[in-house]
Design an enzyme around this catalytic site. Structure first.
Site, PDB file in Angstrom:
ATOM      1  N   ARG A  17       0.979  -1.238  -0.259  1.00  0.00           N
ATOM      2  CA  ARG A  17       0.115  -0.103  -0.395  1.00  0.00           C
ATOM      3  C   ARG A  17       0.588   1.443  -0.080  1.00  0.00           C
ATOM      4  NH1 ARG A  17      -1.074   4.494   2.563  1.00  0.00           N
ATOM      5  NH2 ARG A  17      -0.419   4.205   4.593  1.00  0.00           N
ATOM      6  N   ASP A  18       1.589   1.087   1.283  1.00  0.00           N
ATOM      7  CA  ASP A  18       2.472   2.232   1.147  1.00  0.00           C
ATOM      8  C   ASP A  18       3.436   2.384   0.563  1.00  0.00           C
ATOM      9  OD1 ASP A  18       3.368   5.174   1.832  1.00  0.00           O
ATOM     10  OD2 ASP A  18       3.456   4.664   4.071  1.00  0.00           O
ATOM     11  N   HIS A 212       9.702   7.192   7.960  1.00  0.00           N
ATOM     12  CA  HIS A 212      10.247   7.674   7.662  1.00  0.00           C
ATOM     13  C   HIS A 212      11.693   7.996   6.826  1.00  0.00           C
ATOM     14  CE1 HIS A 212       6.877   7.482   4.122  1.00  0.00           C
ATOM     15  NE2 HIS A 212       6.207   7.132   5.614  1.00  0.00           N
ATOM     16  N   CYS A 243       4.150   9.954   0.922  1.00  0.00           N
ATOM     17  CA  CYS A 243       3.525  10.804   0.628  1.00  0.00           C
ATOM     18  C   CYS A 243       3.648  11.471   0.013  1.00  0.00           C
ATOM     19  CB  CYS A 243       2.753  11.583   1.879  1.00  0.00           C
ATOM     20  SG  CYS A 243       1.435  12.367   1.967  1.00  0.00           S
ATOM     21  N   ASN A 252       9.553   4.699   2.649  1.00  0.00           N
ATOM     22  CA  ASN A 252       9.321   4.251   4.465  1.00  0.00           C
ATOM     23  C   ASN A 252      10.979   3.902   4.950  1.00  0.00           C
ATOM     24  OD1 ASN A 252       6.139   4.049   5.077  1.00  0.00           O
ATOM     25  ND2 ASN A 252       6.527   3.424   2.979  1.00  0.00           N
TER      26      ASN A 252
END
Length: 314
Positions: A17-18, A212, A243, A252
């Site tokens: 996802r991220d 991050h 983001c 991350n």
């Protein structure tokens, strides 16, 4: 470190996802599913498998339903879906997400940039989601405090404001809370101080840290949080992510780099590092570019190299 420092550190994988949400190249649904299936047998207890955000906002994750419906589910793994609103929550529950992750920024400005609404409006939306999920025994709720350690628009964030949001989340019935360093602005002393305060309010198992590595302090912040009592940490394979609505955001903390650090220090994680390295080394071909993680490039400390011929001749 004292003896308690050797408690298990729980790594939660967020790359599907991220990690993928900011990728400019479309990753096929079948490839997402294959990645999640491979991660599912690597020892994780939570994998953030996708998003139920509007496809217009995050087109890279527009196949959230298909991913959740087709992955091979392992009984010891909770598959998490990011949810922005009530409609997203309904989609996530219909897709059998085991946990719904809600996000609100500590920063009003970042919340408006990221979610197009005020923090107060976000909390009202969360209330509707809580009511929906209470009627289902299927899913748990986790709420993230984004920009908890600093905002790219507002700068420093008042720690009392973060504590207030944590208290509000718990009062609303959130089982878990994540403190997110959305753009890598945290430093170890700040992290230790805030984690200590938060753990006075909720159980260790209910807190996750999300760092991050934007300014190179990601793993240092993990250690600071760990020594302050935190035990759950998000990380992304290969160091992917960032983001889309935060200037200067980068990936991350890297899952395999984190697990390797723990292995070298004697901190148990129960994650299969060799599987992670193999998966990470396949990411450049999948994404069309190199990834930030270091371990997959350098190898482990135990991966020794042949002695050069000229040395043998001396």
């Amino acid at each position: 470190m004292n003896a308690s420092s050797f408690d298990k550190l729980i790594v939660q994988e967020v790359a599907p996802r991220d990690g993928l949400q900011i990728e400019p190249t479309w990753v096929e649904t079948a490839d997402k599913i294959a990645l999640i299936n491979a991660l599912s047998i690597a020892g994780f207890t939570r994998i953030e498998a996708g998003s139920f955000v509007s496809p217009k906002a995050i087109p890279a994750l527009r196949d959230g339903e298909a991913v959740f419906q087709q992955i091979e589910r392992h009984p010891n793994v909770i598959y998490v879906g990011l949810v922005p609103n009530l409609k997203g929550a309904e989609r996530a529950l219909a897709s059998r997400a085991g946990e719904l992750n809600l996000v609100m920024s500590a920063s009003q400005t970042h919340n408006r940039a990221n979610l197009r609404m005020s923090c107060e409006a976000s909390l009202m939306a969360f209330g509707d989601i809580v009511k929906l999920v209470k009627g289902s025994s299927q899913a748990t709720l986790n709420a993230t405090v984004a920009t908890a350690f600093g905002c790219p628009f507002e700068g420093k964030i008042d720690e009392d404001r973060v504590i207030g949001i944590v208290d509000t989340y718990r009062e609303m019935g959130m089982q878990g809370v994540t403190l997110a360093d959305t753009t890598g602005m945290a430093n170890p002393r700040q992290v230790a101080r805030l984690v200590t305060r938060v753990l006075e309010r909720l159980p260790t198992a209910a807190l996750t840290l999300h760092f991050h590595d934007t300014r190179g302090l990601g793993l240092a912040n993990v250690l600071a949080a760990y020594e302050a009592g935190a035990r759950r940490f998000d990380a992304a394979l290969g160091g992917l992510g960032g983001c889309p609505f935060a200037p200067g955001a980068s990936g991350n903390i890297c899952t395999e780099d984190l697990v390797n650090m723990c292995d070298e220090m004697g901190i148990p994680t129960a994650i299969d590092l060799e599987k992670l390295i193999a998966l990470s080394r396949g990411l450049p071909a999948l994404l069309g570019h190199e990834v930030p993680g270091q371990l997959a490039k350098a190898g482990r400390n135990c991966d020794l190299h042949p002695v050069p011929e000229y040395v043998l001749q001396i």
